[in-house]
Design a protein around this motif. Structure first.
Motif, PDB file in Angstrom:
ATOM      1  N   PHE A 489       0.848  -1.183   0.000  1.00 16.28           N
ATOM      2  CA  PHE A 489       0.000   0.000   0.000  1.00 16.28           C
ATOM      3  C   PHE A 489       0.885   1.236   0.000  1.00 16.28           C
ATOM      4  CE2 PHE A 489      -2.860  -3.169   1.746  1.00 16.28           C
ATOM      5  CZ  PHE A 489      -4.076  -2.845   1.169  1.00 16.28           C
ATOM      6  N   GLU A 490       0.787   2.047  -1.043  1.00 15.11           N
ATOM      7  CA  GLU A 490       1.469   3.328  -1.083  1.00 15.11           C
ATOM      8  C   GLU A 490       0.498   4.437  -0.684  1.00 15.11           C
ATOM      9  OE1 GLU A 490       3.431   4.218  -4.704  1.00 15.11           O
ATOM     10  OE2 GLU A 490       4.858   2.549  -4.561  1.00 15.11           O
ATOM     11  N   CYS A 491       1.063   5.572  -0.322  1.00 17.12           N
ATOM     12  CA  CYS A 491       0.235   6.737   0.000  1.00 17.12           C
ATOM     13  C   CYS A 491      -0.473   7.226  -1.263  1.00 17.12           C
ATOM     14  CB  CYS A 491       1.092   7.847   0.591  1.00 17.12           C
ATOM     15  SG  CYS A 491       1.845   7.411   2.181  1.00 17.12           S
ATOM     16  N   GLY A 492      -1.720   7.616  -1.114  1.00 16.59           N
ATOM     17  CA  GLY A 492      -2.514   8.031  -2.257  1.00 16.59           C
ATOM     18  C   GLY A 492      -2.973   9.475  -2.176  1.00 16.59           C
ATOM     19  N   ALA A 493      -4.021   9.771  -2.942  1.00 18.44           N
ATOM     20  CA  ALA A 493      -4.515  11.147  -3.033  1.00 18.44           C
ATOM     21  C   ALA A 493      -5.123  11.621  -1.726  1.00 18.44           C
ATOM     22  CB  ALA A 493      -5.546  11.249  -4.160  1.00 18.44           C
ATOM     23  N   LYS A 494      -5.618  10.733  -0.889  1.00 14.63           N
ATOM     24  CA  LYS A 494      -6.241  11.112   0.372  1.00 14.63           C
ATOM     25  C   LYS A 494      -5.221  11.318   1.492  1.00 14.63           C
ATOM     26  CE  LYS A 494     -10.304  10.731  -1.438  1.00 14.63           C
ATOM     27  NZ  LYS A 494     -11.166  11.923  -1.669  1.00 14.63           N
ATOM     28  N   CYS A 495      -3.959  11.015   1.235  1.00 14.02           N
ATOM     29  CA  CYS A 495      -2.917  11.178   2.249  1.00 14.02           C
ATOM     30  C   CYS A 495      -2.395  12.618   2.229  1.00 14.02           C
ATOM     31  CB  CYS A 495      -1.768  10.200   2.002  1.00 14.02           C
ATOM     32  SG  CYS A 495      -2.228   8.460   2.139  1.00 14.02           S
ATOM     33  N   ARG A 496      -2.006  13.122   3.384  1.00 16.34           N
ATOM     34  CA  ARG A 496      -1.542  14.492   3.508  1.00 16.34           C
ATOM     35  C   ARG A 496      -0.027  14.618   3.387  1.00 16.34           C
ATOM     36  NH1 ARG A 496      -4.210  17.211   8.689  1.00 16.34           N
ATOM     37  NH2 ARG A 496      -3.325  19.033   7.620  1.00 16.34           N
ATOM     38  N   CYS A 497       0.683  13.510   3.222  1.00 16.23           N
ATOM     39  CA  CYS A 497       2.140  13.549   3.098  1.00 16.23           C
ATOM     40  C   CYS A 497       2.535  14.159   1.755  1.00 16.23           C
ATOM     41  CB  CYS A 497       2.729  12.150   3.241  1.00 16.23           C
ATOM     42  SG  CYS A 497       2.130  10.960   2.041  1.00 16.23           S
ATOM     43  N   PRO A 498       3.731  14.759   1.654  1.00 20.92           N
ATOM     44  CA  PRO A 498       4.166  15.406   0.409  1.00 20.92           C
ATOM     45  C   PRO A 498       4.471  14.378  -0.679  1.00 20.92           C
ATOM     46  CG  PRO A 498       5.950  15.409   2.009  1.00 20.92           C
ATOM     47  CD  PRO A 498       4.737  14.892   2.735  1.00 20.92           C
ATOM     48  N   GLN A 499       4.676  14.880  -1.883  1.00 18.36           N
ATOM     49  CA  GLN A 499       4.953  14.001  -3.019  1.00 18.36           C
ATOM     50  C   GLN A 499       6.321  13.338  -2.932  1.00 18.36           C
ATOM     51  OE1 GLN A 499       2.875  13.054  -5.573  1.00 18.36           O
ATOM     52  NE2 GLN A 499       1.338  14.044  -4.289  1.00 18.36           N
ATOM     53  N   ASN A 500       7.215  13.905  -2.144  1.00 13.57           N
ATOM     54  CA  ASN A 500       8.531  13.272  -1.992  1.00 13.57           C
ATOM     55  C   ASN A 500       8.564  12.249  -0.857  1.00 13.57           C
ATOM     56  OD1 ASN A 500       8.333  14.991   0.183  1.00 13.57           O
ATOM     57  ND2 ASN A 500      10.308  16.019  -0.166  1.00 13.57           N
ATOM     58  N   CYS A 501       7.407  11.868  -0.334  1.00 11.04           N
ATOM     59  CA  CYS A 501       7.329  10.846   0.699  1.00 11.04           C
ATOM     60  C   CYS A 501       7.914   9.546   0.167  1.00 11.04           C
ATOM     61  CB  CYS A 501       5.871  10.652   1.129  1.00 11.04           C
ATOM     62  SG  CYS A 501       5.616   9.260   2.272  1.00 11.04           S
ATOM     63  N   ARG A 502       8.642   8.840   1.016  1.00  8.85           N
ATOM     64  CA  ARG A 502       9.310   7.616   0.556  1.00  8.85           C
ATOM     65  C   ARG A 502       8.331   6.470   0.344  1.00  8.85           C
ATOM     66  NH1 ARG A 502      11.091   3.726   4.614  1.00  8.85           N
ATOM     67  NH2 ARG A 502      10.456   4.328   6.719  1.00  8.85           N
ATOM     68  N   ASN A 503       7.061   6.693   0.665  1.00 11.50           N
ATOM     69  CA  ASN A 503       6.041   5.683   0.386  1.00 11.50           C
ATOM     70  C   ASN A 503       5.275   6.005  -0.887  1.00 11.50           C
ATOM     71  OD1 ASN A 503       4.767   3.232   1.085  1.00 11.50           O
ATOM     72  ND2 ASN A 503       3.029   4.329   1.985  1.00 11.50           N
ATOM     73  N   ARG A 504       5.870   6.823  -1.761  1.00  8.47           N
ATOM     74  CA  ARG A 504       5.275   7.135  -3.066  1.00  8.47           C
ATOM     75  C   ARG A 504       6.327   6.868  -4.157  1.00  8.47           C
ATOM     76  NH1 ARG A 504       0.695  10.613  -2.883  1.00  8.47           N
ATOM     77  NH2 ARG A 504       0.260  11.501  -0.823  1.00  8.47           N
ATOM     78  N   VAL A 505       6.646   5.633  -4.400  1.00 11.59           N
ATOM     79  CA  VAL A 505       7.735   5.281  -5.312  1.00 11.59           C
ATOM     80  C   VAL A 505       7.220   4.970  -6.710  1.00 11.59           C
ATOM     81  CG1 VAL A 505       9.564   3.601  -5.782  1.00 11.59           C
ATOM     82  CG2 VAL A 505       9.239   4.472  -3.469  1.00 11.59           C
ATOM     83  N   THR A 506       6.303   4.040  -6.824  1.00  9.19           N
ATOM     84  CA  THR A 506       5.897   3.562  -8.155  1.00  9.19           C
ATOM     85  C   THR A 506       5.006   4.561  -8.891  1.00  9.19           C
ATOM     86  OG1 THR A 506       3.955   2.412  -7.268  1.00  9.19           O
ATOM     87  CG2 THR A 506       6.025   1.201  -7.305  1.00  9.19           C
ATOM     88  N   GLN A 507       4.291   5.400  -8.163  1.00 13.35           N
ATOM     89  CA  GLN A 507       3.357   6.326  -8.814  1.00 13.35           C
ATOM     90  C   GLN A 507       4.059   7.511  -9.472  1.00 13.35           C
ATOM     91  OE1 GLN A 507       1.242   8.640  -5.382  1.00 13.35           O
ATOM     92  NE2 GLN A 507       1.900   6.664  -4.543  1.00 13.35           N
ATOM     93  N   LYS A 508       5.375   7.598  -9.281  1.00 15.79           N
ATOM     94  CA  LYS A 508       6.120   8.710  -9.881  1.00 15.79           C
ATOM     95  C   LYS A 508       6.528   8.429 -11.311  1.00 15.79           C
ATOM     96  CE  LYS A 508       7.913  10.208  -5.411  1.00 15.79           C
ATOM     97  NZ  LYS A 508       9.124  10.432  -4.586  1.00 15.79           N
ATOM     98  N   GLY A 509       6.330   7.213 -11.790  1.00 13.85           N
ATOM     99  CA  GLY A 509       6.555   6.914 -13.191  1.00 13.85           C
ATOM    100  C   GLY A 509       7.987   6.497 -13.511  1.00 13.85           C
ATOM    101  N   LEU A 510       8.233   6.359 -14.798  1.00 11.79           N
ATOM    102  CA  LEU A 510       9.518   5.875 -15.327  1.00 11.79           C
ATOM    103  C   LEU A 510      10.626   6.893 -15.101  1.00 11.79           C
ATOM    104  CD1 LEU A 510      10.827   3.581 -17.099  1.00 11.79           C
ATOM    105  CD2 LEU A 510      10.273   5.003 -19.070  1.00 11.79           C
ATOM    106  N   LYS A 511      11.800   6.421 -14.687  1.00  6.05           N
ATOM    107  CA  LYS A 511      12.953   7.298 -14.473  1.00  6.05           C
ATOM    108  C   LYS A 511      14.168   6.890 -15.303  1.00  6.05           C
ATOM    109  CE  LYS A 511      11.849   8.805  -9.778  1.00  6.05           C
ATOM    110  NZ  LYS A 511      12.326   8.901  -8.360  1.00  6.05           N
ATOM    111  N   ASN A 512      14.285   5.624 -15.631  1.00  3.44           N
ATOM    112  CA  ASN A 512      15.433   5.146 -16.407  1.00  3.44           C
ATOM    113  C   ASN A 512      15.071   5.060 -17.887  1.00  3.44           C
ATOM    114  OD1 ASN A 512      17.431   4.325 -14.188  1.00  3.44           O
ATOM    115  ND2 ASN A 512      15.598   3.203 -13.571  1.00  3.44           N
ATOM    116  N   ARG A 513      16.035   5.398 -18.705  1.00  3.85           N
ATOM    117  CA  ARG A 513      15.821   5.357 -20.158  1.00  3.85           C
ATOM    118  C   ARG A 513      15.809   3.911 -20.640  1.00  3.85           C
ATOM    119  NH1 ARG A 513      16.942  10.251 -23.084  1.00  3.85           N
ATOM    120  NH2 ARG A 513      17.447  11.949 -21.663  1.00  3.85           N
ATOM    121  N   LEU A 514      14.771   3.586 -21.411  1.00  2.00           N
ATOM    122  CA  LEU A 514      14.624   2.245 -21.961  1.00  2.00           C
ATOM    123  C   LEU A 514      14.552   2.300 -23.475  1.00  2.00           C
ATOM    124  CD1 LEU A 514      11.917   0.836 -19.488  1.00  2.00           C
ATOM    125  CD2 LEU A 514      14.404   0.649 -19.308  1.00  2.00           C
ATOM    126  N   GLU A 515      14.782   1.154 -24.097  1.00  2.00           N
ATOM    127  CA  GLU A 515      14.734   1.055 -25.555  1.00  2.00           C
ATOM    128  C   GLU A 515      14.049  -0.253 -25.942  1.00  2.00           C
ATOM    129  OE1 GLU A 515      18.026   2.125 -28.589  1.00  2.00           O
ATOM    130  OE2 GLU A 515      18.247  -0.043 -28.263  1.00  2.00           O
TER     131      GLU A 515
END
Length: 668
Positions: A489-515
């Protein structure tokens, strides 16, 4: 099956060929050389008469008792005859009488034990009045780790099954190392606070734990040449990891060698080197390497005295003399890594020339010219340099083959290349790119969607979202997955924690370049252009979610469907420390019902849909919830379970493949 071949006896090797022929000569070329007698080890040397005499007791009767405790003692008549001998003395008679009385007492003691059984004697024949237990049975001081072997061997005749087996062993060992390292750093953060104070390095702690448990590989044999299960191009973030897998056995020294004290012919033999730019006289052009010996350096940098032909320097010279190949690992500075430098295995080299020269600092240095053995895969260090140019100037690096420089059409945080230099297939361009999974509307109205945490600065293990995960956040402060779980369970839209919370990892999207690329072996596949660390989130496996009834209808139309329930539970492998800690319990919370839905990727899909199937994958599927609370419809998030170097293909264990081709139709 593969076999361990004892390394050729260096005493039987002849004078080596000239430097011009060494590079082309096979390793198994028979050589003839006058035999060099090895140094005899202690306890193996034959005892001289003087040494034997020194070990004998002064009293021959004492020797007789020690050698045969059950021998009958002489009676009084025999003692009198002994006393009459010219060499006898009153002192010897005293000893004889003492032994006679002692034996009588011991015999009576043993007889009472047999008659009544009320006396315990460890050994009735020990010759002692009250036998003393062997102290070696009471004092046990086991070695904390297995000593490294001095036996040189080569591994030969590996079939495909052998290669898969050793690769899997290496993969699991490295996975265990990475999990321990991440857990160690997380534990330090809990005790001292994130970024506070001086903390123990996780790589050292993980290596120490594995060593004490006997998990360091290739300790029972010292391998010359390739290490089974380690591929050219494999990436290591820490030097300690090289020691764990047995690729390089020295923690700090750049030359790994068998010392002369352990060698069969009394000469040191080098097996691997690390080239990391630590010596100013090194010259590295890839296939040709001028390597400077060790020693002579000051505390910080530069030569401060002349090098000596000893230790690793002598071992390199002897390896050149006998034509022995070396493993070469390069240390490369890499931005964005956990460390300032990463280590890449570049294959086998041979030393073809050595000489003593004056270095740039004015001091004498030993230099060695190494040539890379032909027929090996491309060097990992060269691939890393190539991808650095490829990410910024792709058309300059590869003018031909690109079909698109971003098939996501800027829907992802970073562009995704599409490359095909094999045939005219353009299939990925005909699909709409879907960055996120599309769920049915009814799942957002389930109970529990309106709850969230009240953390203002960031979540910790005591917040509401952590309690949903069994009392702990699933990620560390750097965003690495601590261990796989049935559901996160990650923090969602109803949570008051900031976007840089360490429990918001996968919802931030792709970070590494793929081919996405075309391959003759796997059809369409996906490879990374960046270094992906173990435990890192890669991307989501996206599609349009269908219920069971909808999936049955779409399957009749021939649509491409993915069934999440068929993915092998590889999440159980990541972070599993049961081999190290007996009290470790695998996570079983929260329990989720069997997933009974499918994902349609026949019209809309993302980059994950082109990842190939493998029974030994480097990527796992982790179920995650963050935008709703319906556990029957989780997101499929992909994490790396090993360090993935640039241009290495990503692979998943889909669980079920096509029964005819052995491949998944979605990948081809």
């Amino acid at each position: 099956m593969g076999s361990l071949v004892s390394f050729q006896d260096l005493n039987l090797l002849p004078d080596p060929p000239s430097s011009s022929t060494i590079a082309a000569a096979p390793t198994t070329t028979p050589l003839i050389r006058p035999k060099i007698e090895p140094k005899v080890e202690p306890f193996d040397e034959p005892m001289t008469q003087i040494q034997t005499h020194q070990l004998e007791p002064e009293n021959p009767r004492l020797s007789l008792l020690r050698s045969s405790p059950t021998t009958s003692f002489p009676d009084s008549n025999d003692l009198n005859s002994v006393a009459e001998e010219p060499a006898a003395s009153s002192k010897e008679n005293l000893y004889s009488e003492f032994f006679r009385i002692t034996e009588m007492f011991r015999s009576a003691f043993a007889q009472r034990m047999q008659k009544y059984g009320d006396v315990d004697v460890l050994d009735p024949n020990s010759g002692a009045i009250v036998p003393v237990p062997d102290q070696r049975q009471l004092v046990v001081s086991p070695r904390r780790y297995k000593k490294r072997s001095s036996e040189l061997v080569r591994v030969t005749n590996l079939c495909i099954e052998d290669q898969r087996y050793f690769r899997n062993v290496v993969r699991r060992t490295r996975m265990l190392y990475d999990a321990l390292r991440i857990f160690s750093m997380m534990d330090e953060d809990k005790r001292h606070g994130i970024g506070m104070g001086r903390k123990m390095r996780g790589d050292l702690k993980a290596a120490a734990l594995l060593r004490s448990r006997g998990f360091w590989m290739n300790r029972d044999k010292r391998i010359v040449g390739s290490i089974p299960g380690v591929y050219i191009g494999d990436l290591f973030l820490f030097r300690m990891e090289l020691c764990v897998v047995g690729l390089h056995g020295q923690v700090q020294a750049g030359i790994d060698y068998l010392p002369s004290s352990q060698s069969s012919n009394g000469e040191p033999i080098a097996t691997s080197i690390i080239v990391s730019g630590g010596y100013e006289d090194d010259e590295d052009s890839g296939d040709v390497l001028i390597y400077t010996g060790h020693g002579g350096q000051g505390k910080f940098s530069g030569e401060r005295c002349h090098q000596k032909l000893e230790g690793g320097n002598l071992a390199l010279e002897r390896s050149m003399h006998y034509g022995i190949e070396l493993r070469v690992i390069r240390g490369i500075k890499h931005e964005g890594s956990l460390t300032t430098k990463v280590y890449v295995y570049d294959g086998l080299y041979r030393i073809v020339e050595s000489w003593f020269d004056v270095g740039r600092s004015g001091f004498g240095v030993y230099k060695y010219r190494l040539l890379r053995i032909e027929g090996q895969p491309e060097m990992g260090s060269a691939i890393m340099r190539f991808t650095t140019t490829l990410k910024t100037r792709p058309l300059q690096a590869r003018p031909m083959g690109y079909l698109s420089l971003d098939i996501s059409m800027k829907k992802e945080n970073v562009p995704i290349f599409l490359y095909n230099d094999i045939d005219s297939d353009h299939d990925p361009m005909y699909y709409d790119y879907l960055p996120r999974t599309v769920f049915p509307a009814f799942i957002y109205h389930a109970a529990g969607n309106n709850t969230g945490c009240d953390c203002l600065s960031g979540c910790d293990d005591g917040c509401v979202c952590a309690q949903k995960n069994g009392g702990e956040i699933a990620y560390d402060s750097s965003g690495f997955l601590l261990r796989g779980k049935p559901l996160i369970f990650e923090c969602g839209a109803k949570c008051r924690c900031p976007q840089n919370c360490r429990n918001r990892v996968t919802q931030k999207g792709l970070k590494n370049r793929l081919e996405v690329f075309r391959s003759r072996e796997t059809g369409w596949g996906v490879r990374t252009l960046d270094v992906i660390h173990a435990g890192t989130f890669i991307c989501e496996y996206a599609g349009v979610v269908l219920t069971r009834e909808q999936a049955q209808i779409c399957s009749m139309n021939g649509d491409s469907l993915i069934y999440p329930s068929r993915f092998t539970e590889r999440w159980k492998e990541w972070g599993d420390l049961s081999q190290v800690y007996q009290e470790y319990v695998s996570p079983t919370y929260p329990l989720i019902p069997p997933l009974d839905f499918a994902m349609d990727v026949s019209r809309m899909r993302n980059v994950a849909c082109y990842i190939s199937h493998s029974t030994s994958p480097n990527v796992l599927v982790q179920f995650v919830l963050y935008d709703h609370s319906n556990m029957m419809f989780p997101h499929l998030m992909l994490f790396a379970i090993e360090n993935i170097p640039p241009m290495r293909e990503l692979s998943l264990d889909y669980g079920v493949a096509d029964e005819y081709t052995g491949k998944l139709s979605i990948c081809n």
